[in-house]
Design a protein around this motif. Structure first.
Motif, PDB file in Angstrom:
ATOM      1  N   GLY A 289       0.793  -1.221   0.000  1.00  0.00           N
ATOM      2  CA  GLY A 289       0.000   0.000   0.000  1.00  0.00           C
ATOM      3  C   GLY A 289       0.821   1.265   0.000  1.00  0.00           C
ATOM      4  N   GLU A 290       2.114   1.172  -0.293  1.00  0.00           N
ATOM      5  CA  GLU A 290       2.998   2.333  -0.265  1.00  0.00           C
ATOM      6  C   GLU A 290       3.144   2.976  -1.641  1.00  0.00           C
ATOM      7  OE1 GLU A 290       6.617   0.801   1.322  1.00  0.00           O
ATOM      8  OE2 GLU A 290       5.728   0.233   3.248  1.00  0.00           O
ATOM      9  N   ALA A 291       2.523   2.401  -2.660  1.00  0.00           N
ATOM     10  CA  ALA A 291       2.529   2.934  -4.022  1.00  0.00           C
ATOM     11  C   ALA A 291       1.320   2.350  -4.733  1.00  0.00           C
ATOM     12  CB  ALA A 291       3.831   2.577  -4.753  1.00  0.00           C
ATOM     13  N   PHE A 292       1.038   2.858  -5.933  1.00  0.00           N
ATOM     14  CA  PHE A 292      -0.141   2.420  -6.682  1.00  0.00           C
ATOM     15  C   PHE A 292       0.282   2.076  -8.100  1.00  0.00           C
ATOM     16  CE2 PHE A 292      -4.290   2.858  -8.785  1.00  0.00           C
ATOM     17  CZ  PHE A 292      -5.137   2.254  -7.854  1.00  0.00           C
ATOM     18  N   LEU A 293      -0.344   1.041  -8.662  1.00  0.00           N
ATOM     19  CA  LEU A 293       0.013   0.553  -9.994  1.00  0.00           C
ATOM     20  C   LEU A 293      -0.971   1.063 -11.033  1.00  0.00           C
ATOM     21  CD1 LEU A 293       1.477  -1.338 -12.027  1.00  0.00           C
ATOM     22  CD2 LEU A 293      -0.007  -3.186 -11.206  1.00  0.00           C
ATOM     23  N   LEU A 294      -0.448   1.658 -12.100  1.00  0.00           N
ATOM     24  CA  LEU A 294      -1.231   2.032 -13.272  1.00  0.00           C
ATOM     25  C   LEU A 294      -0.703   1.239 -14.458  1.00  0.00           C
ATOM     26  CD1 LEU A 294      -3.212   3.753 -14.935  1.00  0.00           C
ATOM     27  CD2 LEU A 294      -1.407   5.502 -15.112  1.00  0.00           C
ATOM     28  N   GLN A 295      -1.531   0.342 -14.982  1.00  0.00           N
ATOM     29  CA  GLN A 295      -1.139  -0.491 -16.116  1.00  0.00           C
ATOM     30  C   GLN A 295      -2.152  -0.284 -17.233  1.00  0.00           C
ATOM     31  OE1 GLN A 295      -0.740  -4.658 -15.180  1.00  0.00           O
ATOM     32  NE2 GLN A 295       0.356  -5.137 -17.063  1.00  0.00           N
ATOM     33  N   GLY A 296      -1.675  -0.001 -18.441  1.00  0.00           N
ATOM     34  CA  GLY A 296      -2.623   0.255 -19.511  1.00  0.00           C
ATOM     35  C   GLY A 296      -1.997   0.240 -20.890  1.00  0.00           C
ATOM     36  N   GLY A 297      -2.857   0.076 -21.882  1.00  0.00           N
ATOM     37  CA  GLY A 297      -2.424   0.080 -23.271  1.00  0.00           C
ATOM     38  C   GLY A 297      -3.420  -0.651 -24.140  1.00  0.00           C
ATOM     39  N   ASP A 298      -3.013  -0.950 -25.355  1.00  0.00           N
ATOM     40  CA  ASP A 298      -3.886  -1.601 -26.323  1.00  0.00           C
ATOM     41  C   ASP A 298      -4.301  -2.996 -25.897  1.00  0.00           C
ATOM     42  OD1 ASP A 298      -4.400   0.175 -28.438  1.00  0.00           O
ATOM     43  OD2 ASP A 298      -2.358  -0.086 -29.179  1.00  0.00           O
ATOM     44  N   CYS A 299      -5.484  -3.397 -26.341  1.00  0.00           N
ATOM     45  CA  CYS A 299      -5.901  -4.794 -26.204  1.00  0.00           C
ATOM     46  C   CYS A 299      -4.882  -5.679 -26.905  1.00  0.00           C
ATOM     47  CB  CYS A 299      -7.288  -4.974 -26.812  1.00  0.00           C
ATOM     48  SG  CYS A 299      -7.776  -6.703 -27.017  1.00  0.00           S
ATOM     49  N   ALA A 300      -4.595  -5.363 -28.147  1.00  0.00           N
ATOM     50  CA  ALA A 300      -3.555  -6.057 -28.905  1.00  0.00           C
ATOM     51  C   ALA A 300      -2.868  -5.035 -29.793  1.00  0.00           C
ATOM     52  CB  ALA A 300      -4.144  -7.191 -29.742  1.00  0.00           C
ATOM     53  N   GLU A 301      -1.558  -5.008 -29.766  1.00  0.00           N
ATOM     54  CA  GLU A 301      -0.812  -4.103 -30.627  1.00  0.00           C
ATOM     55  C   GLU A 301      -0.852  -4.592 -32.067  1.00  0.00           C
ATOM     56  OE1 GLU A 301       2.966  -2.361 -28.571  1.00  0.00           O
ATOM     57  OE2 GLU A 301       2.746  -4.431 -27.888  1.00  0.00           O
ATOM     58  N   SER A 302      -0.654  -3.673 -32.983  1.00  0.00           N
ATOM     59  CA  SER A 302      -0.541  -4.024 -34.396  1.00  0.00           C
ATOM     60  C   SER A 302       0.820  -3.587 -34.909  1.00  0.00           C
ATOM     61  CB  SER A 302      -1.648  -3.357 -35.216  1.00  0.00           C
ATOM     62  OG  SER A 302      -1.490  -1.948 -35.205  1.00  0.00           O
ATOM     63  N   PHE A 303       1.308  -4.257 -35.925  1.00  0.00           N
ATOM     64  CA  PHE A 303       2.583  -3.853 -36.510  1.00  0.00           C
ATOM     65  C   PHE A 303       2.489  -2.433 -37.076  1.00  0.00           C
ATOM     66  CE2 PHE A 303       3.751  -8.564 -37.470  1.00  0.00           C
ATOM     67  CZ  PHE A 303       4.019  -8.764 -36.140  1.00  0.00           C
TER      68      PHE A 303
ATOM     69  N   LEU B  55      -9.734 -19.606 -40.225  1.00  0.00           N
ATOM     70  CA  LEU B  55      -9.074 -19.604 -38.920  1.00  0.00           C
ATOM     71  C   LEU B  55      -9.241 -18.237 -38.265  1.00  0.00           C
ATOM     72  CD1 LEU B  55      -5.734 -21.483 -39.766  1.00  0.00           C
ATOM     73  CD2 LEU B  55      -7.646 -22.353 -38.426  1.00  0.00           C
ATOM     74  N   THR B  56      -9.396 -18.243 -36.961  1.00  0.00           N
ATOM     75  CA  THR B  56      -9.570 -16.998 -36.215  1.00  0.00           C
ATOM     76  C   THR B  56      -8.288 -16.176 -36.231  1.00  0.00           C
ATOM     77  OG1 THR B  56     -11.130 -18.130 -34.751  1.00  0.00           O
ATOM     78  CG2 THR B  56     -10.247 -16.035 -33.991  1.00  0.00           C
ATOM     79  N   PHE B  57      -8.440 -14.869 -36.326  1.00  0.00           N
ATOM     80  CA  PHE B  57      -7.290 -13.973 -36.208  1.00  0.00           C
ATOM     81  C   PHE B  57      -6.796 -14.001 -34.772  1.00  0.00           C
ATOM     82  CE2 PHE B  57      -5.826  -9.523 -35.326  1.00  0.00           C
ATOM     83  CZ  PHE B  57      -4.610  -9.650 -35.981  1.00  0.00           C
ATOM     84  N   ARG B  58      -5.511 -14.299 -34.577  1.00  0.00           N
ATOM     85  CA  ARG B  58      -4.953 -14.502 -33.244  1.00  0.00           C
ATOM     86  C   ARG B  58      -3.956 -13.412 -32.842  1.00  0.00           C
ATOM     87  NH1 ARG B  58      -4.773 -20.056 -31.903  1.00  0.00           N
ATOM     88  NH2 ARG B  58      -3.801 -19.365 -29.962  1.00  0.00           N
ATOM     89  N   GLY B  59      -3.795 -12.403 -33.657  1.00  0.00           N
ATOM     90  CA  GLY B  59      -2.780 -11.386 -33.372  1.00  0.00           C
ATOM     91  C   GLY B  59      -1.694 -11.420 -34.431  1.00  0.00           C
ATOM     92  N   GLU B  60      -1.050 -10.279 -34.668  1.00  0.00           N
ATOM     93  CA  GLU B  60      -0.176 -10.164 -35.834  1.00  0.00           C
ATOM     94  C   GLU B  60       1.151 -10.894 -35.701  1.00  0.00           C
ATOM     95  OE1 GLU B  60      -1.487  -6.569 -38.572  1.00  0.00           O
ATOM     96  OE2 GLU B  60      -0.026  -5.979 -37.053  1.00  0.00           O
ATOM     97  N   ASN B  61       1.507 -11.374 -34.529  1.00  0.00           N
ATOM     98  CA  ASN B  61       2.711 -12.211 -34.478  1.00  0.00           C
ATOM     99  C   ASN B  61       2.366 -13.680 -34.706  1.00  0.00           C
ATOM    100  OD1 ASN B  61       1.550 -12.856 -32.038  1.00  0.00           O
ATOM    101  ND2 ASN B  61       3.436 -12.648 -30.838  1.00  0.00           N
ATOM    102  N   ILE B  62       1.092 -13.950 -35.044  1.00  0.00           N
ATOM    103  CA  ILE B  62       0.664 -15.322 -35.357  1.00  0.00           C
ATOM    104  C   ILE B  62       0.149 -15.415 -36.786  1.00  0.00           C
ATOM    105  CG2 ILE B  62      -0.942 -17.187 -34.762  1.00  0.00           C
ATOM    106  CD1 ILE B  62      -0.923 -16.095 -31.886  1.00  0.00           C
ATOM    107  N   ASN B  63      -0.879 -14.621 -37.102  1.00  0.00           N
ATOM    108  CA  ASN B  63      -1.420 -14.638 -38.455  1.00  0.00           C
ATOM    109  C   ASN B  63      -1.928 -13.249 -38.814  1.00  0.00           C
ATOM    110  OD1 ASN B  63      -3.698 -14.572 -36.826  1.00  0.00           O
ATOM    111  ND2 ASN B  63      -4.601 -16.450 -37.623  1.00  0.00           N
ATOM    112  N   GLY B  64      -2.503 -13.111 -40.027  1.00  0.00           N
ATOM    113  CA  GLY B  64      -2.922 -11.807 -40.505  1.00  0.00           C
ATOM    114  C   GLY B  64      -4.411 -11.570 -40.340  1.00  0.00           C
ATOM    115  N   LEU B  65      -4.795 -10.310 -40.353  1.00  0.00           N
ATOM    116  CA  LEU B  65      -6.201  -9.953 -40.227  1.00  0.00           C
ATOM    117  C   LEU B  65      -6.980 -10.271 -41.497  1.00  0.00           C
ATOM    118  CD1 LEU B  65      -8.321  -8.668 -38.379  1.00  0.00           C
ATOM    119  CD2 LEU B  65      -7.640  -6.429 -39.270  1.00  0.00           C
ATOM    120  N   GLU B  66      -6.324 -10.197 -42.643  1.00  0.00           N
ATOM    121  CA  GLU B  66      -6.993 -10.526 -43.903  1.00  0.00           C
ATOM    122  C   GLU B  66      -7.346 -12.006 -43.937  1.00  0.00           C
ATOM    123  OE1 GLU B  66      -7.882  -8.255 -46.083  1.00  0.00           O
ATOM    124  OE2 GLU B  66      -6.983  -6.704 -44.812  1.00  0.00           O
ATOM    125  N   VAL B  67      -8.519 -12.330 -44.502  1.00  0.00           N
ATOM    126  CA  VAL B  67      -9.015 -13.709 -44.467  1.00  0.00           C
ATOM    127  C   VAL B  67      -8.120 -14.678 -45.232  1.00  0.00           C
ATOM    128  CG1 VAL B  67     -11.409 -13.047 -44.082  1.00  0.00           C
ATOM    129  CG2 VAL B  67     -10.551 -13.231 -46.424  1.00  0.00           C
TER     130      VAL B  67
END
Length: 474
Positions: free
Chosen positions: A61-75, A132-144
């Motif tokens: 309780g001597e400090a507080f955490l702020l964590q934030g950013g994108d759901c998933a980053e893109s290239f 196949l489901t899009f899993r993020g850009e370090n796995i596969n692409g957003l284009e079908v």
């Protein structure tokens, strides 16, 4: 913390794994992982050790955490403007919160590696075709037509992470991190005159405080004001990649003034060691990021992700939600934090405003009955996702702040303390979540909806939360 002698960076491979990626070309995968294994680390053990110490203070309780950013980053998002926008909003939020809360803020960004996401189904239907489901850009692409997992994307993910880390370090070593900027904040998006007036009053007080410090001799070049600690994080989902970024750091004993001390030696690094630890002082660090977390879908007690995470020296997060039994939570903590290190584990609660009162108290009481000293963090985004009739995934601002407020109250009632918040946000003026001082409505979402994954709080909604948390904490 010293891992069990049976642990190695690849011992997770003998465990069942959820949300794994099946690569058709294993030979190509092996070449890519070997390449990554030979590339430089993205963060240093010293930085990770410093974060461990700071999270210990957060757990007390001597400090507080702020964590934030994108759901998933893109290239494509790896560019100067978008990186600056994310750093700017986190700095501004932290300044407001420090002013109101009067405690140090630990800043951790969801950046520099958040390229993969677990998905509930392996396939989805796009334009009447099952792919196949899009899993993020370090796995596969957003284009079908680019949905086949490609190992080369892991390497691209590393280089985009490296570019992000490098530019963040550049920003933070320049005047960008200087906190003398509140009078320049843009509040033109605030529609309520009362709220705008309240925000301006706080901002004017901040600006006045900085002018006073300058008057008494604390100049812009002061290290306290112009530089900060800033850490990076991502979900440790792709274990092949995390294994390749794991290094063994040899700690050597040194006798000084008759006292035996432990001292890091950075000349002896061994990646991907297959043998067990022989020296009690040695540690394995994941040098892809300062902080990694286990997702709600991959925290199986006997699973591969828990097996991997139990052996690294990094501080780690664990997503906690309604599906986690309190007894199972304690068992997970016993595995991940066997030495009861304060702040080693951050419990990131993702309940939803309608469920937090039913489940958070059970988890708090279960942990209080142990010797574990965790960081309690509220993720008010993931449990409050909904879809509009038009098909937009969104989050209502009032539900987000509602879960934060209830979490503060529940902890206080149980003689506990909420130690941080974890948000999906962006520094841009997107229209992905409804509500807030911009009064975004469902009909406004199409105006500037940019996320290819989950909806994010925009610039002003994020500032709204900073003001709200500062007041609630008091």
């Amino acid at each position: 913390m010293t891992p069990n002698k049976e642990w190695t960076p690849n011992s997770w491979r003998a465990k069942p794994i959820k949300h794994n990626v099946e690569y058709t070309n294993q030979e190509a995968l092996g070449r890519v992982l070997e390449n990554i294994n030979n590339l430089p680390p993205l963060v240093s053990p010293a930085e990770i050790d410093r974060l461990n110490k700071q999270l210990e203070k957060v757990s007390k309780g001597e400090a507080f955490l702020l964590q934030g950013g994108d759901c998933a980053e893109s290239f494509s998002g790896c560019n100067a403007q978008q990186i600056e926008d994310k750093i700017k909003i986190l700095l501004q939020m932290s300044l407001v919160m420090i002013w109101g809360m009067r405690v140090p803020l630990i800043r951790i960004a969801r950046m520099g590696g958040q390229y993969a996401k677990p998905r509930s189904a392996n396939t989805e239907v796009v334009d009447g075709k099952e792919v196949l489901t899009f899993r993020g850009e370090n796995i596969n692409g957003l284009e079908v037509d680019d949905r086949e997992p490609n190992p080369d994307r892991l390497l691209r993910g590393y280089f985009h992470s490296a570019a992000t880390v490098n530019y963040i370090r550049t920003l933070l070593n320049s005047d960008f991190a200087n906190l003398h900027f509140p009078q320049n904040w843009n509040l033109e998006w605030v529609k309520s005159e009362d709220i705008r007036s309240e925000y301006k009053e706080i901002i004017n007080k901040l600006a006045d405080a900085f002018d006073f410090m300058k008057t008494i001799g604390v100049e812009n070049g002061s290290p306290t004001l112009s530089s900060i600690d800033f850490y990076l994080s991502h979900e440790g989902l792709m274990l092949e990649y995390e294994e390749a970024m794991t290094e063994r750091i040899q700690r050597m004993s040194q006798d000084e003034s008759g006292k035996t001390q432990k001292k890091l030696s950075f000349v002896s690094l061994e990646k991907l060691g297959t043998e067990s630890l022989e020296k009690s002082g040695d540690k394995y660090y994941n040098l892809s990021s300062h902080f990694l977390w286990i997702g709600d879908r991959t925290r199986q007690i006997n699973g591969a992700h828990v097996e991997y995470f139990r052996g690294i020296a990094n501080p780690i997060g664990l997503k906690v939600g309604p599906s986690l039994d309190p007894e199972e939570l304690v068992r997970l903590l016993d595995i991940l934090d066997p030495d009861f290190i304060p702040g080693k584990v951050t419990l990131i609660g993702r309940y939803g405003v309608s469920k937090v009162q039913a489940f958070l108290p059970q988890h708090i009481k279960a942990v209080q009955a142990t010797n574990h000293k965790v960081v309690w963090c509220c993720d008010p985004c993931h449990g409050n996702t909904a879809s509009t009739p038009e098909g937009y995934k969104t989050r209502e601002y009032n539900n987000v702040i509602g879960e934060i407020g209830l979490s503060f109250d529940i902890h206080k009632t149980l003689n506990s303390k909420l130690n941080g918040i974890h948000l999906e946000l962006t520094g841009e003026h997107v229209t992905e979540c409804t509500g807030g001082s911009m009064n975004i409505e469902a009909k406004d979402l199409s105006r500037n909806y940019q996320s290819f994954c989950d909806p994010r709080l925009n610039y002003l909604q994020s500032l709204d939360i900073a003001f709200m948390v500062a007041k609630k904490y008091q």
